[in-house]
Design a protein around this motif. Sequence first.
Motif, PDB file in Angstrom:
ATOM      1  N   ALA A 431     -25.177 -46.693   1.748  1.00 26.30           N
ATOM      2  CA  ALA A 431     -24.204 -46.505   2.244  1.00 26.30           C
ATOM      3  C   ALA A 431     -24.292 -45.184   2.419  1.00 26.30           C
ATOM      4  CB  ALA A 431     -22.805 -46.911   2.370  1.00 26.30           C
ATOM      5  N   PRO A 432     -24.539 -44.515   3.419  1.00 28.84           N
ATOM      6  CA  PRO A 432     -23.628 -42.966   4.297  1.00 28.84           C
ATOM      7  C   PRO A 432     -22.954 -43.130   3.107  1.00 28.84           C
ATOM      8  CG  PRO A 432     -24.751 -44.658   6.740  1.00 28.84           C
ATOM      9  CD  PRO A 432     -23.522 -45.299   4.922  1.00 28.84           C
ATOM     10  N   LEU A 433     -23.122 -41.291   3.228  1.00 28.50           N
ATOM     11  CA  LEU A 433     -22.183 -40.485   2.054  1.00 28.50           C
ATOM     12  C   LEU A 433     -21.853 -39.341   3.789  1.00 28.50           C
ATOM     13  CD1 LEU A 433     -24.062 -39.997  -1.094  1.00 28.50           C
ATOM     14  CD2 LEU A 433     -22.607 -41.633  -0.648  1.00 28.50           C
ATOM     15  N   PRO A 434     -19.900 -38.348   3.149  1.00 32.19           N
ATOM     16  CA  PRO A 434     -19.801 -37.395   3.427  1.00 32.19           C
ATOM     17  C   PRO A 434     -20.144 -36.042   3.019  1.00 32.19           C
ATOM     18  CG  PRO A 434     -18.292 -38.176   1.792  1.00 32.19           C
ATOM     19  CD  PRO A 434     -19.509 -39.248   1.707  1.00 32.19           C
ATOM     20  N   ALA A 435     -20.010 -35.447   3.903  1.00 35.84           N
ATOM     21  CA  ALA A 435     -20.538 -34.304   3.885  1.00 35.84           C
ATOM     22  C   ALA A 435     -20.070 -33.620   2.474  1.00 35.84           C
ATOM     23  CB  ALA A 435     -19.802 -32.941   4.721  1.00 35.84           C
ATOM     24  N   GLY A 436     -20.771 -32.811   1.949  1.00 35.22           N
ATOM     25  CA  GLY A 436     -20.485 -31.858   0.289  1.00 35.22           C
ATOM     26  C   GLY A 436     -21.339 -33.104  -0.635  1.00 35.22           C
ATOM     27  N   ASP A 478     -23.788 -30.253   4.630  1.00 33.53           N
ATOM     28  CA  ASP A 478     -22.301 -28.875   3.822  1.00 33.53           C
ATOM     29  C   ASP A 478     -21.934 -29.045   5.425  1.00 33.53           C
ATOM     30  OD1 ASP A 478     -23.217 -27.480   6.508  1.00 33.53           O
ATOM     31  OD2 ASP A 478     -24.202 -25.830   4.599  1.00 33.53           O
ATOM     32  N   GLU A 479     -20.621 -28.733   5.480  1.00 35.12           N
ATOM     33  CA  GLU A 479     -19.098 -28.535   6.463  1.00 35.12           C
ATOM     34  C   GLU A 479     -19.821 -28.526   7.118  1.00 35.12           C
ATOM     35  OE1 GLU A 479     -18.017 -25.429   4.125  1.00 35.12           O
ATOM     36  OE2 GLU A 479     -18.934 -27.237   3.924  1.00 35.12           O
ATOM     37  N   TYR A 480     -20.628 -27.705   7.929  1.00 34.52           N
ATOM     38  CA  TYR A 480     -20.984 -27.166   9.680  1.00 34.52           C
ATOM     39  C   TYR A 480     -22.595 -28.127   9.843  1.00 34.52           C
ATOM     40  CZ  TYR A 480     -18.873 -23.297   7.472  1.00 34.52           C
ATOM     41  OH  TYR A 480     -17.549 -22.547   7.229  1.00 34.52           O
ATOM     42  N   GLY A 481     -22.546 -29.147   9.036  1.00 30.37           N
ATOM     43  CA  GLY A 481     -23.748 -29.888   9.056  1.00 30.37           C
ATOM     44  C   GLY A 481     -25.154 -29.747   8.662  1.00 30.37           C
TER      45      GLY A 481
END
Length: 598
Positions: A431-436, A478-481
Amino acid sequence: MTTTPAARHRTPPTTAPAARHGTPPRSATAAPAVWTSRAGVPFPDHVPRRLRRAWVAAALCPEADLYGLFTARVREHPGRQALVDDAGVLSYAALDTQVRRTADLLHRADLGAGDVVAIRLADGRDAVATELAVYALGAVALPVPPGMGDRALRALLTRSRAAGVVLGATPQEGAGIVEDLPHMRAVFVPDQGPADGNDRTHVRIRHVTDRRDGRTAAASERHAADGAGRRHRPVDHRPVDPYGPARILVSSGTEAEPKMVAYSHHALAGGRARYVRALHPAPSVPPRHLVLVPLASSFGSLGTPVTLAALGGTLIVQSAFDARGALRLIAEHRPTHLFAVPTMLRRIAELPPRPGEDTSSLLAVVSSGAALPEATAEACRRRFARPVVTVYGSSDGVNCHTVGESRPPGDSVGTPDPTVARIRITGEDGAPLPAGRTGHIEARGPMTPMCYVGAPELDARYRTADGWVRTGDLGRLDEYGRLHVVGRLKRIAVRGGLNISLAAVERALEGHPSVAEAVCVPVPDADLGERVCACVRPAPGAPVPALSDLTAHLLHQGLGRRQLPERLLLVEEMPLGPTGKICHRTLAERARNSRSAS
């Protein structure tokens, strides 16, 4: 056979799961489209056809094959420099003449559409013309990277069921290992005859072993590469399916045998070319690429299919890397970009400037193949006063680069470009994970390859049902992609940009009579990035092996010299981890710290 290569290739469409060579099934949502070679090797495309078509509709991939693109460049600018090599300069018109002659030689050996043709040549006009000639016939090119021994070459030819192979250097190089391959119809070896006083204008590939009727024939005609005084038979080329395979990229990474990754015309001329286009701030200026890495490597695939066919630029190469020679090429032939691995860049940057040295033509220095040390990057910035671009990529179809970005904190490898390859991070469950969050790096996009050749178990391991590629690396967005690569799951050593499969070396080592167990680990090296250390538990009662004994054994087993371990650590017993498996991390630490490693 009387059927022309083009006619063989243009098989009517079928909805069968495995289509005839050159034609995929019509269904875009059911089983993967499958292209099948004349020798019966399937090339399934694990990217859904609806996505491939969407990328074409969005103009991310051209609706054309590589040779069709190349001939369009010849018509557009026949006099433009196409290739600069050790022998001099070839225009697009002159290179096209050599391509046509080489295609004629291949065709007369009954090689054509649906065949896989292996190429083992030093970088230069012979290698470039042969690859383009393979595309001209609708066949699939299998360039063999340097440094692979006979054992690896035989594995490639066997699993791909290559119908022909073009060998360089000496007639004996590699020729013996193909004698008993039943699928091999033609073997091209160098001509050792007189050079007619002008060897620089002649291709060295001449003799053909023809297996069609169990007989041997020799084609030893000499055709001038510049076409002077001779007209060549036009290539009987019809546009081939751009969704079908064009080139097989070889990786000596994690597996015991080299991996072969099949790329379509679309993936090379579309996705892979798009990251190279991003390097050029002025698209109207023709690119001039000095490519110091082998053209047969994954990084080097930006040479013939991209620089020449897709972009219509000038390709500048050396037959073998030479740092001083690279500086001369920059001064004399004015490349816009320099492509090299970190070890090459460091050696170039450390050379003292020549009197009057002018490297101002360079727009950027591009590094890939291994992690770029900041000290090397800074040395290149000082030497060339140009941006240094890092590319995170592999033959498996992942790409991310730092074009247009300053070196960000944390040493990210840049922001993924979805028009090249979209990147996501997934957990253990897929499953895809969120940023960070740190997880597995997966990629999918216009440059995604079709499949692993002759290895369905690798497709099952590294490909998802909806076309994503599992790279085997760990990272986070990261939060900036921006992508940060934080580790790798692959057991490889990266020596001067060459991926060395540690499993392959271990398997060969364990055949030595003095070796009870062998584990190979990478150790840091200031010059090459990493070298291989063999950690060996000697066999009880046998003589304790020396490093020279082991390397001689490995050469006899068919490994290439660049795959050989350069350090040896003897252990009384292998350290075990909590699960009872050998702990590679402990061995790597011992190898780094032990003064006894030789």
